[in-house]
Design a protein around this motif. Sequence first.
Motif, PDB file in Angstrom:
ATOM      1  N   ASP A 185       7.433   6.201   7.482  1.00 49.30           N
ATOM      2  CA  ASP A 185       8.849   6.449   7.761  1.00 49.30           C
ATOM      3  C   ASP A 185       9.602   5.139   7.970  1.00 49.30           C
ATOM      4  O   ASP A 185      10.749   4.979   7.513  1.00 49.30           O
ATOM      5  CB  ASP A 185       9.003   7.343   8.987  1.00 49.30           C
ATOM      6  N   LYS A 186       8.981   4.180   8.662  1.00 46.81           N
ATOM      7  CA  LYS A 186       9.621   2.883   8.911  1.00 46.81           C
ATOM      8  C   LYS A 186       9.850   2.129   7.600  1.00 46.81           C
ATOM      9  O   LYS A 186      10.915   1.548   7.382  1.00 46.81           O
ATOM     10  CB  LYS A 186       8.755   2.043   9.858  1.00 46.81           C
ATOM     11  N   VAL A 187       8.848   2.157   6.722  1.00 45.45           N
ATOM     12  CA  VAL A 187       8.989   1.473   5.442  1.00 45.45           C
ATOM     13  C   VAL A 187      10.066   2.151   4.584  1.00 45.45           C
ATOM     14  O   VAL A 187      10.902   1.471   3.970  1.00 45.45           O
ATOM     15  CB  VAL A 187       7.646   1.446   4.689  1.00 45.45           C
ATOM     16  N   ALA A 188      10.052   3.474   4.549  1.00 43.91           N
ATOM     17  CA  ALA A 188      11.032   4.211   3.756  1.00 43.91           C
ATOM     18  C   ALA A 188      12.449   3.944   4.250  1.00 43.91           C
ATOM     19  O   ALA A 188      13.380   3.768   3.452  1.00 43.91           O
ATOM     20  CB  ALA A 188      10.721   5.705   3.800  1.00 43.91           C
ATOM     21  N   ARG A 212       4.424  -2.405  -9.349  1.00 45.32           N
ATOM     22  CA  ARG A 212       3.803  -1.173  -8.863  1.00 45.32           C
ATOM     23  C   ARG A 212       2.629  -0.777  -9.747  1.00 45.32           C
ATOM     24  O   ARG A 212       1.606  -0.302  -9.268  1.00 45.32           O
ATOM     25  CB  ARG A 212       4.840  -0.044  -8.828  1.00 45.32           C
ATOM     26  N   SER A 213       2.775  -0.966 -11.048  1.00 45.76           N
ATOM     27  CA  SER A 213       1.699  -0.616 -11.962  1.00 45.76           C
ATOM     28  C   SER A 213       0.462  -1.471 -11.714  1.00 45.76           C
ATOM     29  O   SER A 213      -0.663  -0.978 -11.722  1.00 45.76           O
ATOM     30  CB  SER A 213       2.177  -0.791 -13.414  1.00 45.76           C
ATOM     31  N   LEU A 214       0.689  -2.775 -11.495  1.00 49.25           N
ATOM     32  CA  LEU A 214      -0.438  -3.659 -11.224  1.00 49.25           C
ATOM     33  C   LEU A 214      -1.129  -3.271  -9.930  1.00 49.25           C
ATOM     34  O   LEU A 214      -2.353  -3.307  -9.813  1.00 49.25           O
ATOM     35  CB  LEU A 214       0.055  -5.117 -11.151  1.00 49.25           C
ATOM     36  N   SER A 215      -0.335  -2.889  -8.929  1.00 51.19           N
ATOM     37  CA  SER A 215      -0.895  -2.524  -7.634  1.00 51.19           C
ATOM     38  C   SER A 215      -1.711  -1.243  -7.709  1.00 51.19           C
ATOM     39  O   SER A 215      -2.785  -1.131  -7.119  1.00 51.19           O
ATOM     40  CB  SER A 215       0.242  -2.369  -6.614  1.00 51.19           C
ATOM     41  N   SER A 216      -1.192  -0.255  -8.451  1.00 52.52           N
ATOM     42  CA  SER A 216      -1.848   1.058  -8.494  1.00 52.52           C
ATOM     43  C   SER A 216      -2.854   1.191  -9.632  1.00 52.52           C
ATOM     44  O   SER A 216      -3.567   2.179  -9.710  1.00 52.52           O
ATOM     45  CB  SER A 216      -0.792   2.157  -8.652  1.00 52.52           C
ATOM     46  N   ARG A 237       0.836  -1.215   0.000  1.00 50.05           N
ATOM     47  CA  ARG A 237       0.000   0.000   0.000  1.00 50.05           C
ATOM     48  C   ARG A 237       0.864   1.256   0.000  1.00 50.05           C
ATOM     49  O   ARG A 237       0.525   2.255  -0.628  1.00 50.05           O
ATOM     50  CB  ARG A 237      -0.935  -0.016   1.223  1.00 50.05           C
ATOM     51  N   TYR A 238       1.986   1.205   0.689  1.00 47.37           N
ATOM     52  CA  TYR A 238       2.909   2.341   0.709  1.00 47.37           C
ATOM     53  C   TYR A 238       3.421   2.622  -0.720  1.00 47.37           C
ATOM     54  O   TYR A 238       3.479   3.776  -1.167  1.00 47.37           O
ATOM     55  CB  TYR A 238       4.086   2.046   1.629  1.00 47.37           C
TER      56      TYR A 238
END
Length: 335
Positions: free
Chosen positions: A34-37, A52-56, A20-21
């Motif tokens: 921030d933790k994921v980044a 990413r394209s499939l997700s978004s 999701r991020y």
Amino acid sequence: MATIKDVAKLAGVGVGTVSRYLSGNASISQKTMDKVATAMAELNYRPNSMARSLSSKKSNIIGLWVPSFSGSFHRKMLQTIERELRKRDKHIILANAEDATTDEERIACLDYLIERDCDGILMSCPELSVIELAKIEARYPKVVFINRDIEELSQKTFSADHYQGGKLAAQHLVALGHRDIAVVSGRMSAQDAKKRHQGFVDELKLSGIEIDDDLVESGGYSFEQGALATQRLLHKDKPFTAIFCGNDNSAMAAMATLHREGLCVGEDVSVVGYDDIDISSYTSPAMTSIHVPLEEISRNACHQLLNLCYDEQLPIEHSFEPTLTIRKSTGIVRK
């Protein structure tokens, strides 16, 4: 190579949270973001663009339609747009209508981009009518037009004031004392060419100067067409002391043709170009030209499309004024 699972483990979150991020479409607390980044940075993780394209449900691809890839004008446009897209991890697909002779063939180039799942399309389309562009916008709303000025689509059109550009060229030549003036025009089927020519003619009329129709030749936008148009002017029994050209390619060709005929550019005949491309200052003599702020126009058009396609909030400007860049090709004041 690090995976999304590695990122989730290091960040202490679920794989779904990382997904999701990456999509940018879900509500995640700033602390979790921030933790994921941080985890991504530590692992040097680069997300797969296809995933990413499939997700978004976005391709992250923008299409660019231009009438031709030749010449500095569209090269500058392409460079500016590609740079803006790359900053935001977006990609570009190109289509050109150089060989198209009908609206159907030009629109087929647009279909080529649509079929490749572009999230949005930028079009530089001087020869398509307002009606055709309105049809395109109704069919494919995520489109922005470059170098067009259409009142009904004012939020999706970005162009310089070409009428004012023509006036600036006329004012300069009149101030230098020219009265017998020739024109090597662009294609009059194009909106920008018509506007700059009309501005030029209208401004001359204010000074009591009428352009002789025999001294107006169509030069298209290529070197070859500009040279042929200049040759036609020289073979007429109509003297002239200045030429206003529809673009810088035509103006450079005019200068070369005049030189071959034994005329001195800037003394015997003054030449004014249009666009002020990079090479204008390197011709011999350096070329006077109307500067069109193409980078600013292209950047703002690109920002508007990014706003439409990806819900960004990039600032947009719509007013772009041409300016006169005076160099030696217009030479001295005539008595």
